[in-house]
Design a protein around this motif. Structure first.
Motif, PDB file in Angstrom:
ATOM      1  N   SER A 130       3.620   3.958  -6.129  1.00 22.84           N
ATOM      2  CA  SER A 130       4.544   4.775  -5.087  1.00 22.84           C
ATOM      3  C   SER A 130       5.923   4.377  -5.239  1.00 22.84           C
ATOM      4  O   SER A 130       6.967   5.004  -5.058  1.00 22.84           O
ATOM      5  CB  SER A 130       4.007   4.080  -3.675  1.00 22.84           C
ATOM      6  OG  SER A 130       4.959   4.463  -2.696  1.00 22.84           O
ATOM      7  N   ALA A 131       6.338   3.057  -5.637  1.00 19.77           N
ATOM      8  CA  ALA A 131       7.648   2.464  -5.662  1.00 19.77           C
ATOM      9  C   ALA A 131       8.350   3.217  -6.926  1.00 19.77           C
ATOM     10  O   ALA A 131       9.402   3.424  -7.292  1.00 19.77           O
ATOM     11  CB  ALA A 131       7.665   0.956  -5.999  1.00 19.77           C
ATOM     12  N   TYR A 160       0.651   8.154  -2.678  1.00 14.50           N
ATOM     13  CA  TYR A 160       0.173   6.941  -3.563  1.00 14.50           C
ATOM     14  C   TYR A 160       0.144   5.660  -2.506  1.00 14.50           C
ATOM     15  O   TYR A 160      -0.623   4.979  -2.511  1.00 14.50           O
ATOM     16  CB  TYR A 160       0.904   6.700  -4.847  1.00 14.50           C
ATOM     17  CG  TYR A 160       0.407   7.284  -5.937  1.00 14.50           C
ATOM     18  CD1 TYR A 160      -0.652   7.307  -6.339  1.00 14.50           C
ATOM     19  CD2 TYR A 160       1.683   8.164  -6.742  1.00 14.50           C
ATOM     20  CE1 TYR A 160      -1.108   7.961  -7.585  1.00 14.50           C
ATOM     21  CE2 TYR A 160       1.236   8.799  -7.845  1.00 14.50           C
ATOM     22  CZ  TYR A 160      -0.153   8.906  -8.325  1.00 14.50           C
ATOM     23  OH  TYR A 160      -0.473   9.806  -9.332  1.00 14.50           O
ATOM     24  N   LYS A 161       1.263   5.556  -1.667  1.00 13.77           N
ATOM     25  CA  LYS A 161       1.215   4.488  -0.734  1.00 13.77           C
ATOM     26  C   LYS A 161       0.073   4.535   0.128  1.00 13.77           C
ATOM     27  O   LYS A 161      -0.599   3.590   0.557  1.00 13.77           O
ATOM     28  CB  LYS A 161       2.763   4.525   0.078  1.00 13.77           C
ATOM     29  CG  LYS A 161       2.969   3.510   0.902  1.00 13.77           C
ATOM     30  CD  LYS A 161       4.335   3.565   1.565  1.00 13.77           C
ATOM     31  CE  LYS A 161       4.721   4.849   2.736  1.00 13.77           C
ATOM     32  NZ  LYS A 161       6.085   4.282   3.019  1.00 13.77           N
ATOM     33  N   GLU A 176      12.287   5.260   1.390  1.00 15.09           N
ATOM     34  CA  GLU A 176      10.930   5.188   1.046  1.00 15.09           C
ATOM     35  C   GLU A 176      10.639   4.196  -0.101  1.00 15.09           C
ATOM     36  O   GLU A 176       9.657   3.383  -0.125  1.00 15.09           O
ATOM     37  CB  GLU A 176      10.439   6.560   0.361  1.00 15.09           C
ATOM     38  CG  GLU A 176       9.145   6.587   0.001  1.00 15.09           C
ATOM     39  CD  GLU A 176       8.207   6.531   0.976  1.00 15.09           C
ATOM     40  OE1 GLU A 176       6.788   6.271   0.558  1.00 15.09           O
ATOM     41  OE2 GLU A 176       8.324   6.808   2.161  1.00 15.09           O
ATOM     42  N   ASP A 185      10.379   0.734   1.621  1.00 14.26           N
ATOM     43  CA  ASP A 185       9.165   0.584   1.970  1.00 14.26           C
ATOM     44  C   ASP A 185       8.137   0.045   0.842  1.00 14.26           C
ATOM     45  O   ASP A 185       7.271  -0.653   1.420  1.00 14.26           O
ATOM     46  CB  ASP A 185       8.701   1.646   2.994  1.00 14.26           C
ATOM     47  CG  ASP A 185       7.890   1.453   3.971  1.00 14.26           C
ATOM     48  OD1 ASP A 185       7.904   0.369   4.658  1.00 14.26           O
ATOM     49  OD2 ASP A 185       6.757   1.927   4.227  1.00 14.26           O
ATOM     50  N   SER A 186       8.070   0.879  -0.041  1.00 17.61           N
ATOM     51  CA  SER A 186       7.077   0.565  -1.190  1.00 17.61           C
ATOM     52  C   SER A 186       7.363  -0.939  -1.622  1.00 17.61           C
ATOM     53  O   SER A 186       6.366  -1.533  -2.020  1.00 17.61           O
ATOM     54  CB  SER A 186       7.198   1.609  -2.283  1.00 17.61           C
ATOM     55  OG  SER A 186       6.927   3.018  -1.659  1.00 17.61           O
ATOM     56  N   TYR A 215       0.698   0.835  -4.670  1.00 20.31           N
ATOM     57  CA  TYR A 215       2.104   0.579  -4.388  1.00 20.31           C
ATOM     58  C   TYR A 215       3.176   0.498  -5.624  1.00 20.31           C
ATOM     59  O   TYR A 215       4.015   0.930  -5.443  1.00 20.31           O
ATOM     60  CB  TYR A 215       2.328  -0.911  -3.658  1.00 20.31           C
ATOM     61  CG  TYR A 215       1.346  -0.886  -2.294  1.00 20.31           C
ATOM     62  CD1 TYR A 215       1.196   0.201  -1.529  1.00 20.31           C
ATOM     63  CD2 TYR A 215       0.572  -2.038  -2.021  1.00 20.31           C
ATOM     64  CE1 TYR A 215       0.357   0.197  -0.198  1.00 20.31           C
ATOM     65  CE2 TYR A 215      -0.288  -1.981  -0.837  1.00 20.31           C
ATOM     66  CZ  TYR A 215      -0.299  -0.896  -0.097  1.00 20.31           C
ATOM     67  OH  TYR A 215      -0.946  -0.929   1.045  1.00 20.31           O
ATOM     68  N   ASN A 216       2.395   0.124  -6.649  1.00 18.70           N
ATOM     69  CA  ASN A 216       3.319   0.197  -7.746  1.00 18.70           C
ATOM     70  C   ASN A 216       3.902   1.588  -8.232  1.00 18.70           C
ATOM     71  O   ASN A 216       4.965   1.941  -8.426  1.00 18.70           O
ATOM     72  CB  ASN A 216       2.728  -0.617  -9.183  1.00 18.70           C
ATOM     73  CG  ASN A 216       3.013  -1.954  -9.185  1.00 18.70           C
ATOM     74  OD1 ASN A 216       3.887  -2.449  -9.179  1.00 18.70           O
ATOM     75  ND2 ASN A 216       1.734  -2.701  -9.296  1.00 18.70           N
ATOM     76  N   ALA A 271       9.173   6.567  -5.903  1.00 20.66           N
ATOM     77  CA  ALA A 271      10.374   6.738  -5.128  1.00 20.66           C
ATOM     78  C   ALA A 271      11.705   6.515  -5.720  1.00 20.66           C
ATOM     79  O   ALA A 271      12.576   6.995  -5.223  1.00 20.66           O
ATOM     80  CB  ALA A 271       9.882   5.539  -3.762  1.00 20.66           C
ATOM     81  N   SER A 287       5.061   9.877  -3.781  1.00 22.84           N
ATOM     82  CA  SER A 287       5.135   8.306  -3.541  1.00 22.84           C
ATOM     83  C   SER A 287       4.572   8.011  -2.247  1.00 22.84           C
ATOM     84  O   SER A 287       3.861   6.826  -2.010  1.00 22.84           O
ATOM     85  CB  SER A 287       6.593   7.955  -3.347  1.00 22.84           C
ATOM     86  OG  SER A 287       6.963   6.953  -2.936  1.00 22.84           O
ATOM     87  N   GLU A 288       4.622   8.923  -1.296  1.00 17.84           N
ATOM     88  CA  GLU A 288       4.018   8.621   0.059  1.00 17.84           C
ATOM     89  C   GLU A 288       2.393   8.753  -0.068  1.00 17.84           C
ATOM     90  O   GLU A 288       1.590   8.066   0.395  1.00 17.84           O
ATOM     91  CB  GLU A 288       4.439   9.884   1.071  1.00 17.84           C
ATOM     92  CG  GLU A 288       5.943   9.799   1.174  1.00 17.84           C
ATOM     93  CD  GLU A 288       6.482  10.779   2.022  1.00 17.84           C
ATOM     94  OE1 GLU A 288       5.804  11.905   2.086  1.00 17.84           O
ATOM     95  OE2 GLU A 288       7.596  10.771   2.635  1.00 17.84           O
TER      96      GLU A 288
END
Length: 374
Positions: free
Chosen positions: A32-33, A23-24, A60, A63-64, A29-30, A36, A20-21
């Motif tokens: 990543s979320a 990809y962020k 996390e 934040d995503s 962002y999708n 997470a 996730s981190e």
């Protein structure tokens, strides 16, 4: 990860959080979320709601979601995580302070610079006490604090904070680290706001050259620097160059983040202003109305960005000599800004000036009109 570690949910959750981190950092962002959220769900099932590892995954996720523009969901997750983290692992813990900073960013993004300042100051002080003088967490927090200070008209303090952040990032991470590039961009935007255009352009070009080399032309951070450089070019009356920059940022944001994302709407608003200055009124009106409608839909009527779009639409009407529409639009912007930001805020005063000009020019047009038009 999903298939190979089916019987090891905690290992899977740790890998999901790591990815996730990653990809962020890539601006995806999708993805990543989604990762997470899976990490949070796995840890919650095995460890429980209040376990520090579970809370780290939820932070996390928040934040995503913020980066996706889902500010309400992000605030819910971050407030819940922070409240629990203050009990365990406690306030003097890196994860707790990171969540606090993330919450401050969400509050700022929702338009409350004053509340955000308090949260971000607390997070920055806590990170310093934890011995994180060059950590990206502290640098990022200071950058957002600088933006909140700027929005509160505390510009000189904002410059001090942003310069400190850049110095910390360079000493700890080097010239090409994302935190350094972000600091260069933040300073460029701040100096643009102060009218110090030579310094602004210098910082932004440094950031853009490095971002293209390190992150790639389509990364969201690169697009943001492109957008900010366009602002400087527009103030230097290089309108064609600025239009190119705004269109590139707008196209990139639409492709990677979607039409209603806050970054996309910001690019659209800047393009609206640029087209107005070039007297391309047909294109300008469409873009201005789209930007305002998008911000009303996604942010609400009273958000700072929505108020900016109302004022920008008024500028378009004024430039197109549509004075009755300009007056009513400026009056709406002034009334809302006076109520929300206060009568002495610089943006409120700008709207008051715009309203006064529209009233005067409408009066001149009426005075010059032939008798049979009155």
């Amino acid at each position: 990860v999903e298939m190979g570690l089916g019987h090891e949910p905690l290992v899977r959750a740790r890998l999901q959080l790591t990815m996730s981190e990653v990809y962020k950092g890539l601006g995806l962002y999708n993805s990543s979320a989604q990762l997470a959220e899976r990490s949070w769900e796995n840890r919650r099932l095995v460890l429980g709601e209040s376990n520090p590892a579970t809370l780290s995954s939820r932070s996390e996720l928040g934040d995503s979601l913020r980066l996706l523009g889902k500010l309400g969901e992000a605030e819910t997750d971050l407030r819940a995580a922070l409240e629990a983290q203050r009990h365990d692992p406690g306030p003097n813990n890196l994860d707790t302070r990171v969540t606090e900073a993330r919450l401050g960013v969400v509050i700022y993004s929702k338009g409350d610079a004053k509340q955000a300042e308090g949260i971000l100051r607390s997070a920055a002080e806590g990170l310093r006490r934890l011995g994180q003088p060059g950590g990206s967490e502290l640098v990022d927090t200071m950058q957002w604090l600088g933006q909140a200070l700027r929005d509160e008209d505390k510009r000189q303090e904002a410059v001090t904070v942003e310069l400190d952040a850049l110095d910390l990032a360079r000493r700890a991470n080097g010239d090409d680290h994302p935190s350094t590039l972000s600091s260069l961009d933040a300073l460029g935007l701040l100096f643009w706001d102060l009218g110090r255009l030579d310094e602004a352009e210098s910082y932004l070009r440094q950031s853009l050259d490095a971002s293209r080399r390190v992150l790639g032309a389509d990364h969201t951070d690169t697009l943001t620097t492109t957008l900010n450089l366009g602002l400087v070019q527009m103030d230097r009356q290089k309108y064609a160059d600025a239009e190119t920059a705004f269109r590139a940022a707008l196209d990139g944001y639409r492709k990677t983040l979607g039409a209603d994302h806050a970054f996309t709407l910001t690019a659209m608003g800047n393009l609206c202003s640029n087209l107005t200055l070039q007297k391309k009124f047909g294109d300008a009106e469409e873009v201005c109305r789209q930007a305002l409608a998008g911000r009303r839909r996604t942010l609400g009527e009273d958000h700072r960005a929505t108020l900016m779009s109302i004022d920008t639409l008024g500028v378009f009407f004024f430039a197109a000599r549509r004075f009755p529409e300009a007056e009513s639009t400026f009056r709406e912007a002034f009334d809302r800004r006076r109520r929300i930001l206060g009568p002495d805020n610089s943006n409120t005063l700008i709207s008051m000036g715009h309203l006064g000009e529209a009233i005067l020019d409408r009066g001149r047009v009426v005075a010059q009109a032939p008798i049979d038009e009155l």
